[in-house]
Design a protein around this motif. Structure first.
Motif, PDB file in Angstrom:
ATOM      1  N   ILE A  82       0.851  -1.235   0.007  1.00 23.39           N
ATOM      2  CA  ILE A  82      -0.110  -0.016  -0.037  1.00 23.39           C
ATOM      3  C   ILE A  82       0.801   1.439   0.018  1.00 23.39           C
ATOM      4  CG2 ILE A  82      -1.956  -1.076   1.105  1.00 23.39           C
ATOM      5  CD1 ILE A  82      -0.942   0.164   3.812  1.00 23.39           C
ATOM      6  N   TYR A  83       0.487   2.375  -0.227  1.00 31.04           N
ATOM      7  CA  TYR A  83       1.160   3.650  -0.339  1.00 31.04           C
ATOM      8  C   TYR A  83       1.194   4.522   0.955  1.00 31.04           C
ATOM      9  CZ  TYR A  83       2.064   3.044  -5.417  1.00 31.04           C
ATOM     10  OH  TYR A  83       2.418   2.841  -6.537  1.00 31.04           O
ATOM     11  N   GLY A  84       0.167   3.961   1.803  1.00 31.13           N
ATOM     12  CA  GLY A  84      -0.187   4.795   3.123  1.00 31.13           C
ATOM     13  C   GLY A  84      -1.447   4.473   3.420  1.00 31.13           C
ATOM     14  N   ALA A  85      -1.830   5.355   4.569  1.00 31.09           N
ATOM     15  CA  ALA A  85      -3.262   4.820   5.141  1.00 31.09           C
ATOM     16  C   ALA A  85      -3.937   6.236   5.765  1.00 31.09           C
ATOM     17  CB  ALA A  85      -3.007   3.798   6.067  1.00 31.09           C
ATOM     18  N   ILE A  86      -5.121   5.773   6.242  1.00 33.02           N
ATOM     19  CA  ILE A  86      -5.696   6.937   7.090  1.00 33.02           C
ATOM     20  C   ILE A  86      -6.581   6.586   8.315  1.00 33.02           C
ATOM     21  CG2 ILE A  86      -7.651   8.555   6.908  1.00 33.02           C
ATOM     22  CD1 ILE A  86      -7.210   9.074   4.130  1.00 33.02           C
ATOM     23  N   GLU A  87      -6.180   7.075   9.417  1.00 31.28           N
ATOM     24  CA  GLU A  87      -6.611   6.399  10.522  1.00 31.28           C
ATOM     25  C   GLU A  87      -7.806   7.376  11.345  1.00 31.28           C
ATOM     26  OE1 GLU A  87      -5.060   4.561  14.972  1.00 31.28           O
ATOM     27  OE2 GLU A  87      -3.728   5.826  13.801  1.00 31.28           O
ATOM     28  N   LEU A  88      -8.721   6.841  11.641  1.00 33.39           N
ATOM     29  CA  LEU A  88      -9.989   7.880  12.468  1.00 33.39           C
ATOM     30  C   LEU A  88      -9.766   7.250  13.692  1.00 33.39           C
ATOM     31  CD1 LEU A  88     -11.953  10.049  12.229  1.00 33.39           C
ATOM     32  CD2 LEU A  88     -13.501   8.417  11.603  1.00 33.39           C
ATOM     33  N   SER A  89      -9.499   8.021  14.780  1.00 36.68           N
ATOM     34  CA  SER A  89      -9.739   7.429  16.094  1.00 36.68           C
ATOM     35  C   SER A  89     -11.042   7.094  16.767  1.00 36.68           C
ATOM     36  CB  SER A  89      -8.660   8.150  17.117  1.00 36.68           C
ATOM     37  OG  SER A  89      -9.151   9.566  17.311  1.00 36.68           O
ATOM     38  N   ASP A  93     -10.205  12.095  15.961  1.00 35.28           N
ATOM     39  CA  ASP A  93      -8.880  12.505  15.338  1.00 35.28           C
ATOM     40  C   ASP A  93      -8.511  11.723  14.201  1.00 35.28           C
ATOM     41  OD1 ASP A  93      -8.566  14.104  17.522  1.00 35.28           O
ATOM     42  OD2 ASP A  93      -7.944  12.993  18.745  1.00 35.28           O
ATOM     43  N   VAL A  94      -7.889  12.567  13.153  1.00 32.41           N
ATOM     44  CA  VAL A  94      -7.551  11.872  11.790  1.00 32.41           C
ATOM     45  C   VAL A  94      -6.248  11.990  11.740  1.00 32.41           C
ATOM     46  CG1 VAL A  94      -7.881  12.276   9.268  1.00 32.41           C
ATOM     47  CG2 VAL A  94      -9.844  12.642  10.987  1.00 32.41           C
ATOM     48  N   THR A  95      -5.546  10.831  11.328  1.00 35.42           N
ATOM     49  CA  THR A  95      -4.003  10.606  11.084  1.00 35.42           C
ATOM     50  C   THR A  95      -3.655  10.324   9.688  1.00 35.42           C
ATOM     51  OG1 THR A  95      -3.666  10.198  13.544  1.00 35.42           O
ATOM     52  CG2 THR A  95      -1.667   9.795  11.961  1.00 35.42           C
ATOM     53  N   VAL A  96      -2.985  10.729   8.841  1.00 34.22           N
ATOM     54  CA  VAL A  96      -2.631  10.351   7.762  1.00 34.22           C
ATOM     55  C   VAL A  96      -1.353   9.729   7.839  1.00 34.22           C
ATOM     56  CG1 VAL A  96      -1.766  10.989   5.183  1.00 34.22           C
ATOM     57  CG2 VAL A  96      -4.057  11.868   6.307  1.00 34.22           C
ATOM     58  N   VAL A 159      -0.072  14.162  10.406  1.00 41.21           N
ATOM     59  CA  VAL A 159       0.485  13.602   9.096  1.00 41.21           C
ATOM     60  C   VAL A 159       1.783  12.864   9.934  1.00 41.21           C
ATOM     61  CG1 VAL A 159       1.770  13.822   7.064  1.00 41.21           C
ATOM     62  CG2 VAL A 159      -0.223  15.283   7.576  1.00 41.21           C
ATOM     63  N   VAL A 160       1.706  11.426   9.337  1.00 45.30           N
ATOM     64  CA  VAL A 160       3.052  10.835   9.847  1.00 45.30           C
ATOM     65  C   VAL A 160       3.982  10.344   8.764  1.00 45.30           C
ATOM     66  CG1 VAL A 160       3.739   8.900  11.366  1.00 45.30           C
ATOM     67  CG2 VAL A 160       1.802  10.260  12.097  1.00 45.30           C
ATOM     68  N   GLU A 161       5.069  10.709   8.697  1.00 42.76           N
ATOM     69  CA  GLU A 161       5.659  10.012   7.428  1.00 42.76           C
ATOM     70  C   GLU A 161       6.567   8.843   7.634  1.00 42.76           C
ATOM     71  OE1 GLU A 161       6.680   9.702   3.905  1.00 42.76           O
ATOM     72  OE2 GLU A 161       6.424  11.825   4.415  1.00 42.76           O
TER      73      GLU A 161
END
Length: 344
Positions: A82-89, A93-96, A159-161
């Protein structure tokens, strides 16, 4: 002897066909580029929330997979699944989680999605709080509502790299711009060797030397000159050597079998098709459906993917590009052995 009108007409038709192929190969990816089954992950607190978020993403063209933990997401990114992800807590809270090294274009798209989710939360939350404020008769409650409104308006996506590019080339411009030099440079070098070097096996040796020295030089420019790579120089150089060898032997083999017409076939394969379909400027999944996968079966696309995965992803997902490039080397060597036009 003068050229016949029939020859002139045939030549102009052939050149028009080549021009049409060039226009198609360069314009279609640019016009129709977008999200075409780009694989991403989604972490949600429950299945209902996952379905609510996943459905619009799938409608936009993403290939969405549900994950339960960030560790799994990191592992899937490392393996190029995968290229990345999105998290909804649970708290909203939204984390990319992005991997710019995999594709800066996809990372930007994920950021836009995360920002869009936060904006929607702000709109919905503002309406609820505004209604609550109208109904509030207690000054203390009204003060609490105003504080929550301020907190809501200040909310931002986190945003988390996971896989960053070096700061010297944080957008990966060097690798993206390298598609044409990989294709055109290999073609020009092979043609120069085929024309300038005399003797069949001398040409064979020259291509090997060109691949080795050219691979070292190419990665030296990308890593030490531009700063796009920061991994193991020698390992990445081996990947570049294989890519140049694939191009070199393919061109040399075609020349040995069919002569100068082989140059046209090689140019179409490597430059007119291979360069725009390499996916290096975005991602193969962001090219029109089918074109991105086809581009990975051509030397520029396979070389670019191999270099990216060697430099940033510890060699994961290199089986396909290695198979493609080795196949071009072997086919080129076979054509070279069978051909007899070494003095062209």
């Amino acid at each position: 002897m003068k050229s016949s009108w029939k020859f002139i007409l045939g030549l102009t038709v052939a050149l028009t066909a080549i021009l049409s192929i060039m226009m198609t190969a360069f314009s279609m990816p640019a016009v129709n580029s977008g999200i075409h089954q780009v694989p991403i992950g989604l972490i949600a607190p429950d299945d209902a929330t996952y379905q609510k978020l996943a459905t619009p993403l799938k409608n936009k063209g993403f290939k969405v997979e549900q994950y339960q933990s960030i560790n799994t997401v990191k592992d899937q990114v490392d393996q190029r699944k995968i290229y990345g992800a999105i998290e909804l807590s649970n708290t909203g809270d939204v984390t990319v989680y992005q991997a710019t090294a995999a594709s800066s274009a996809v990372a930007q798209a994920l950021n836009q999605i995360g920002t869009g989710i936060v904006d929607q939360q702000k709109v919905a939350g503002t309406k609820q709080l505004a209604l609550a404020a109208q109904q509030a008769g207690d000054p203390v409650m009204l003060k609490t509502i105003n504080a929550r409104m301020t907190t809501l308006q200040a909310k931002q996506v986190k945003v988390v790299e996971l896989k960053a590019l070096p700061k010297t080339d944080s957008k990966g411009v060097g690798l993206a711009a390298g598609a044409l030099p990989i294709a055109l440079g290999g073609w020009i070098g092979s043609v120069a060797i085929a024309k300038a070097v005399k003797g069949k096996w001398q040409k064979f040796a020259a291509i090997l030397c060109f691949a080795m020295i050219g691979g070292l030089g190419l990665i030296a420019v990308i890593q030490f000159g531009i700063g796009t790579f920061d991994g193991n120089y020698w390992l990445t150089s081996l990947g570049a050597m294989l890519g140049i060898a694939a191009t070199g032997f393919f061109v040399l083999g075609l020349l040995e079998v069919i002569g100068n017409w082989g140059l046209a076939i090689a140019a179409i394969t490597l430059i007119l098709l291979g360069n725009p379909l390499s996916g290096l400027t975005s991602a193969p999944e962001m090219l029109p459906s089918g074109w991105g996968a086809f581009g990975q079966l051509l030397p520029p696309g396979a070389t670019g993917t191999l270099l990216r995965n060697l430099a940033f992803f510890d060699g994961h997902a290199t089986a396909l590009p290695l198979l493609v490039l080795v196949s071009y080397v072997l086919v080129g060597m076979l054509l070279f052995k069978l051909g007899n036009k070494s003095e062209i």
